[in-house]
Design an enzyme around this catalytic site. Structure first.
Site, PDB file in Angstrom:
ATOM      1  N   VAL A 163      41.800  45.709  31.800  1.00  0.00           N
ATOM      2  CA  VAL A 163      41.090  44.861  32.756  1.00  0.00           C
ATOM      3  C   VAL A 163      41.793  44.802  34.102  1.00  0.00           C
ATOM      4  CG1 VAL A 163      40.009  43.430  30.992  1.00  0.00           C
ATOM      5  CG2 VAL A 163      42.197  42.734  31.978  1.00  0.00           C
TER       6      VAL A 163
ATOM      7  N   PRO B 205      47.187  39.737  32.004  1.00  0.00           N
ATOM      8  CA  PRO B 205      48.159  40.704  32.529  1.00  0.00           C
ATOM      9  C   PRO B 205      48.827  40.228  33.823  1.00  0.00           C
ATOM     10  CG  PRO B 205      46.168  41.835  31.844  1.00  0.00           C
ATOM     11  CD  PRO B 205      45.873  40.368  31.790  1.00  0.00           C
TER      12      PRO B 205
ATOM     13  N   LEU C 212      44.827  43.974  36.798  1.00  0.00           N
ATOM     14  CA  LEU C 212      45.712  42.816  36.956  1.00  0.00           C
ATOM     15  C   LEU C 212      44.890  41.538  37.108  1.00  0.00           C
ATOM     16  CD1 LEU C 212      48.686  44.022  39.152  1.00  0.00           C
ATOM     17  CD2 LEU C 212      48.660  43.380  36.750  1.00  0.00           C
ATOM     18  N   HIS C 213      44.252  41.138  36.030  1.00  0.00           N
ATOM     19  CA  HIS C 213      43.482  39.908  36.008  1.00  0.00           C
ATOM     20  C   HIS C 213      43.963  39.049  34.852  1.00  0.00           C
ATOM     21  CE1 HIS C 213      40.660  41.148  39.072  1.00  0.00           C
ATOM     22  NE2 HIS C 213      40.660  42.345  38.505  1.00  0.00           N
ATOM     23  N   ALA C 214      43.819  37.756  34.982  1.00  0.00           N
ATOM     24  CA  ALA C 214      44.115  36.770  33.953  1.00  0.00           C
ATOM     25  C   ALA C 214      45.446  37.009  33.230  1.00  0.00           C
ATOM     26  CB  ALA C 214      42.962  36.663  32.977  1.00  0.00           C
TER      27      ALA C 214
END
Length: 89
Positions: free
Chosen positions: A12, A18, A14-16
């Site tokens: 996904v 990670p 670099l979201h949430a």
């Protein structure tokens, strides 16, 4: 100044989760680390909002930079983290 170029492995980007794990690791270095796409302005890698706003997606390259006595080793660890699929952990 130490620099590393790394490809984002998380599915996904670099979201949430990670981004959170990465920012936490940056904080543990005690260094001012920046992250950005090659040729673009960088952001504070210690800021969750900055990292998420970067919008780095799976398979994209980012450049990490830091300065300080332990910058080389710190960037090696951070680059290894980004090169790992943090969603699979």
């Amino acid at each position: 100044m130490a620099t590393r170029t790394v490809t984002i492995a998380s599915s996904v980007g670099l979201h949430a989760r990670p981004a959170s794990l990465f920012v936490e690791a940056v904080g543990e270095t005690g260094l001012d680390v920046e992250i950005g796409r090659p040729g673009e302005a960088s952001v504070d890698a210690g800021s969750i909002l900055g990292v998420m706003a970067l919008g780095a997606k799976h398979g994209e390259e980012v450049v990490l930079t830091a300065e300080g006595p332990e910058a080389e080793a710190a960037l090696d660890r951070l680059a290894e983290l980004l090169a790992t699929d943090l969603d699979a952990q």
